[in-house]
Scaffold this motif. Structure first.
Motif, PDB file in Angstrom:
ATOM      1  N   ARG A 123       0.926  -1.154  -0.056  1.00 15.71           N
ATOM      2  CA  ARG A 123       0.079  -0.116  -0.155  1.00 15.71           C
ATOM      3  C   ARG A 123       0.926   1.185   0.106  1.00 15.71           C
ATOM      4  O   ARG A 123       2.162   1.398   0.156  1.00 15.71           O
ATOM      5  CB  ARG A 123      -0.963   0.097   1.464  1.00 15.71           C
ATOM      6  CG  ARG A 123      -1.921  -1.190   1.124  1.00 15.71           C
ATOM      7  CD  ARG A 123      -2.460  -1.481   2.571  1.00 15.71           C
ATOM      8  NE  ARG A 123      -3.527  -0.541   3.095  1.00 15.71           N
ATOM      9  CZ  ARG A 123      -4.820  -0.302   2.564  1.00 15.71           C
ATOM     10  NH1 ARG A 123      -5.151  -1.298   1.559  1.00 15.71           N
ATOM     11  NH2 ARG A 123      -5.505   0.472   2.817  1.00 15.71           N
ATOM     12  N   SER A 124       0.251   2.378  -0.252  1.00 18.06           N
ATOM     13  CA  SER A 124       1.094   3.710  -0.294  1.00 18.06           C
ATOM     14  C   SER A 124       1.469   4.003   0.995  1.00 18.06           C
ATOM     15  O   SER A 124       0.769   3.642   2.032  1.00 18.06           O
ATOM     16  CB  SER A 124       0.292   4.761  -0.932  1.00 18.06           C
ATOM     17  OG  SER A 124      -0.911   5.192  -0.204  1.00 18.06           O
ATOM     18  N   PRO A 125       2.289   4.724   1.352  1.00 23.80           N
ATOM     19  CA  PRO A 125       2.619   5.427   2.733  1.00 23.80           C
ATOM     20  C   PRO A 125       1.092   6.180   3.375  1.00 23.80           C
ATOM     21  O   PRO A 125       1.330   5.895   4.539  1.00 23.80           O
ATOM     22  CB  PRO A 125       3.797   6.454   2.669  1.00 23.80           C
ATOM     23  CG  PRO A 125       4.442   5.707   1.348  1.00 23.80           C
ATOM     24  CD  PRO A 125       3.431   5.259   0.498  1.00 23.80           C
ATOM     25  N   GLU A 126       0.721   6.873   2.473  1.00 20.75           N
ATOM     26  CA  GLU A 126      -0.429   7.627   3.124  1.00 20.75           C
ATOM     27  C   GLU A 126      -1.656   6.682   3.509  1.00 20.75           C
ATOM     28  O   GLU A 126      -2.279   6.690   4.446  1.00 20.75           O
ATOM     29  CB  GLU A 126      -0.955   8.747   1.868  1.00 20.75           C
ATOM     30  CG  GLU A 126      -2.240   9.375   2.514  1.00 20.75           C
ATOM     31  CD  GLU A 126      -1.677  10.225   3.769  1.00 20.75           C
ATOM     32  OE1 GLU A 126      -2.444  10.432   4.615  1.00 20.75           O
ATOM     33  OE2 GLU A 126      -0.497  10.627   4.017  1.00 20.75           O
ATOM     34  N   GLN A 127      -1.735   5.425   2.736  1.00 24.21           N
ATOM     35  CA  GLN A 127      -2.875   4.474   3.128  1.00 24.21           C
ATOM     36  C   GLN A 127      -2.384   4.067   4.342  1.00 24.21           C
ATOM     37  O   GLN A 127      -3.080   3.589   5.220  1.00 24.21           O
ATOM     38  CB  GLN A 127      -2.841   3.566   2.026  1.00 24.21           C
ATOM     39  CG  GLN A 127      -3.585   3.775   0.945  1.00 24.21           C
ATOM     40  CD  GLN A 127      -3.628   2.901  -0.133  1.00 24.21           C
ATOM     41  OE1 GLN A 127      -2.465   2.280  -0.645  1.00 24.21           O
ATOM     42  NE2 GLN A 127      -4.833   2.679  -0.953  1.00 24.21           N
ATOM     43  N   THR A 128      -0.897   3.663   4.795  1.00 24.39           N
ATOM     44  CA  THR A 128      -0.548   3.009   5.937  1.00 24.39           C
ATOM     45  C   THR A 128      -0.652   3.854   6.974  1.00 24.39           C
ATOM     46  O   THR A 128      -1.215   3.567   8.083  1.00 24.39           O
ATOM     47  CB  THR A 128       1.008   2.696   5.798  1.00 24.39           C
ATOM     48  OG1 THR A 128       1.401   1.817   4.698  1.00 24.39           O
ATOM     49  CG2 THR A 128       1.710   2.317   6.888  1.00 24.39           C
ATOM     50  N   ARG A 129      -0.454   5.281   6.800  1.00 24.03           N
ATOM     51  CA  ARG A 129      -0.814   6.327   7.990  1.00 24.03           C
ATOM     52  C   ARG A 129      -2.260   6.138   8.305  1.00 24.03           C
ATOM     53  O   ARG A 129      -2.687   6.176   9.347  1.00 24.03           O
ATOM     54  CB  ARG A 129      -0.229   7.787   7.289  1.00 24.03           C
ATOM     55  CG  ARG A 129      -0.557   8.722   8.543  1.00 24.03           C
ATOM     56  CD  ARG A 129      -0.551  10.108   7.607  1.00 24.03           C
ATOM     57  NE  ARG A 129      -1.204  11.148   8.462  1.00 24.03           N
ATOM     58  CZ  ARG A 129      -1.425  12.290   8.199  1.00 24.03           C
ATOM     59  NH1 ARG A 129      -1.465  12.767   6.762  1.00 24.03           N
ATOM     60  NH2 ARG A 129      -1.974  13.266   8.841  1.00 24.03           N
ATOM     61  N   ARG A 130      -2.992   6.258   7.438  1.00 27.02           N
ATOM     62  CA  ARG A 130      -4.637   6.305   7.546  1.00 27.02           C
ATOM     63  C   ARG A 130      -5.039   4.900   8.202  1.00 27.02           C
ATOM     64  O   ARG A 130      -5.666   5.084   9.087  1.00 27.02           O
ATOM     65  CB  ARG A 130      -5.236   6.510   6.100  1.00 27.02           C
ATOM     66  CG  ARG A 130      -5.353   7.865   5.687  1.00 27.02           C
ATOM     67  CD  ARG A 130      -6.348   7.947   4.749  1.00 27.02           C
ATOM     68  NE  ARG A 130      -6.457   7.145   3.608  1.00 27.02           N
ATOM     69  CZ  ARG A 130      -5.626   7.144   2.327  1.00 27.02           C
ATOM     70  NH1 ARG A 130      -5.142   8.628   2.143  1.00 27.02           N
ATOM     71  NH2 ARG A 130      -5.952   6.433   1.333  1.00 27.02           N
ATOM     72  N   ASP A 131      -4.454   3.813   7.909  1.00 22.04           N
ATOM     73  CA  ASP A 131      -4.693   2.456   8.566  1.00 22.04           C
ATOM     74  C   ASP A 131      -4.310   2.567   9.840  1.00 22.04           C
ATOM     75  O   ASP A 131      -4.995   2.044  10.645  1.00 22.04           O
ATOM     76  CB  ASP A 131      -4.016   1.404   7.586  1.00 22.04           C
ATOM     77  CG  ASP A 131      -4.619   1.160   6.274  1.00 22.04           C
ATOM     78  OD1 ASP A 131      -5.583   1.486   6.014  1.00 22.04           O
ATOM     79  OD2 ASP A 131      -3.853   0.024   5.730  1.00 22.04           O
ATOM     80  N   TRP A 132      -3.258   2.986  10.175  1.00 22.39           N
ATOM     81  CA  TRP A 132      -2.578   2.962  11.514  1.00 22.39           C
ATOM     82  C   TRP A 132      -3.598   4.047  12.418  1.00 22.39           C
ATOM     83  O   TRP A 132      -4.236   3.663  13.607  1.00 22.39           O
ATOM     84  CB  TRP A 132      -1.166   3.408  11.706  1.00 22.39           C
ATOM     85  CG  TRP A 132      -0.618   4.164  13.110  1.00 22.39           C
ATOM     86  CD1 TRP A 132      -0.503   3.531  14.019  1.00 22.39           C
ATOM     87  CD2 TRP A 132      -0.804   5.322  13.285  1.00 22.39           C
ATOM     88  NE1 TRP A 132      -0.226   4.424  15.157  1.00 22.39           N
ATOM     89  CE2 TRP A 132      -0.473   5.575  14.830  1.00 22.39           C
ATOM     90  CE3 TRP A 132      -0.972   6.577  12.434  1.00 22.39           C
ATOM     91  CZ2 TRP A 132      -0.091   6.789  15.282  1.00 22.39           C
ATOM     92  CZ3 TRP A 132      -0.684   7.954  13.244  1.00 22.39           C
ATOM     93  CH2 TRP A 132      -0.508   7.876  14.433  1.00 22.39           C
ATOM     94  N   ARG A 133      -3.772   5.159  11.802  1.00 20.94           N
ATOM     95  CA  ARG A 133      -4.837   6.055  12.493  1.00 20.94           C
ATOM     96  C   ARG A 133      -5.951   5.628  12.607  1.00 20.94           C
ATOM     97  O   ARG A 133      -6.719   5.917  13.959  1.00 20.94           O
ATOM     98  CB  ARG A 133      -4.954   7.552  11.986  1.00 20.94           C
ATOM     99  CG  ARG A 133      -5.351   8.443  12.635  1.00 20.94           C
ATOM    100  CD  ARG A 133      -4.790   9.101  13.829  1.00 20.94           C
ATOM    101  NE  ARG A 133      -5.725   9.671  14.778  1.00 20.94           N
ATOM    102  CZ  ARG A 133      -5.679  10.970  15.113  1.00 20.94           C
ATOM    103  NH1 ARG A 133      -4.998  11.734  14.375  1.00 20.94           N
ATOM    104  NH2 ARG A 133      -6.409  11.732  15.795  1.00 20.94           N
TER     105      ARG A 133
END
Length: 296
Positions: A123-133
């Motif tokens: 996944r993209s880094p921004e997707q990872t950030r959204r998933d974690w949040r």
């Protein structure tokens, strides 16, 4: 300043060494505009929610190169964020909160981290950030109204959920510091109201860090003085089965933030800046064993 506003990380403080002409100030300005407040949660879980909001604000300033930089444990920033999501998911599973990301195949921290990292690499880094949040916020919402004495087991460690969420607070705080150092950004400390309960957890863990290190503190007592905003004084029995403290055998005085980070695995125990008195060998054993329960 209102502490609730402060925990939203109103400023990512720029390092004065940032060279002239750097784009970092513009990036940070954009990050401030995109920051999201901490999720609503129980009062006792707010230190964790505050550290989540702080890390999210830092991640908002990350550019493509930042996400691929190695931060700690050989992990890139994206892999580090996936690791935090994995650990948050383990606590969520233990208390019946939603678990996001890939199906929960592994219930240990190392296995779940590997699974979530593999999932997020696609996944993209921004997707990872959204998933974690999203995982962190789901956990926060679930804790709102939950009894802080609810038992929870994470990676084989059983305790009340309040202590587990403070442990999540400490790990999130420490890893935010790791990412900020690589990005050459200075971050403000949490508000004192959030440092104090985190420091209290760290203090209460000392008998266990000694035991885990093969040291028996039974029948011995430590007076711990932590200085700075959010600090205080603790009289601690150093045996896990001790029923109460006795006359202090040793006294350790240290900065509260530095002490929390020592328990979180940051800092060298041998050179840790602290004032020691009383039984100096015992005091040094306490500091040497302090990081024993820290992990990736």
């Amino acid at each position: 300043m209102d502490p609730v506003e402060r925990l939203y990380l109103d400023a990512l403080m720029e390092d004065p060494a940032v060279p002239a002409g750097s784009l970092r100030p513009q990036l940070l300005a954009g990050a401030r505009a995109r920051r999201r407040p901490a999720a609503p949660t129980a009062e006792w879980a707010r230190p964790y929610a505050g550290r989540v909001a702080a890390l999210d604000a830092l991640l908002a300033s990350a550019v493509d190169d930042d996400w691929s930089r190695v931060i700690v444990e050989g992990w890139t920033l994206q892999e580090l964020v996936a690791h935090l999501a994995a650990k948050d998911g383990l606590l969520a599973a233990s208390v019946g909160a939603p678990v996001l990301g890939p199906p929960m195949a592994a219930r240990d921290a190392a296995g779940r981290t590997a699974d979530v990292q593999a999932y997020e690499r696609a996944r993209s880094p921004e997707q990872t950030r959204r998933d974690w949040r999203a995982q962190a916020d789901a956990l926060c919402r679930h804790l709102d109204g939950l009894d802080p004495a609810t038992p929870a087991t994470v990676d084989g460690m059983e305790s009340v959920v309040r202590d587990h969420i403070l442990a999540r607070c400490l790990e999130t705080w420490v890893h935010t510091g790791d990412a900020a150092r690589v990005a050459e950004i200075r971050l403000p400390d949490p508000v004192p109201e959030h440092i104090r309960p985190t420091a209290d957890l760290c203090a209460r863990l000392l008998p266990w860090t000694m035991l885990f290190s093969g040291l028996d503190g039974s029948g011995r007592t430590l007076r711990l003085t932590l200085t700075g905003a959010g600090g205080g004084e603790w009289l601690l029995p150093l045996g896990v089965a001790d029923t109460g403290p006795g006359t202090p055998d040793a006294h350790v005085t240290a900065d509260v933030v530095a002490f929390c980070f020592l328990l979180g695995g940051r800092g060298e125990p041998d050179g840790f800046p602290a004032e020691l008195s009383g039984d100096l060998a015992l005091a040094r054993d306490v500091l040497t064993s302090a990081p024993a329960l820290s992990g990736p």
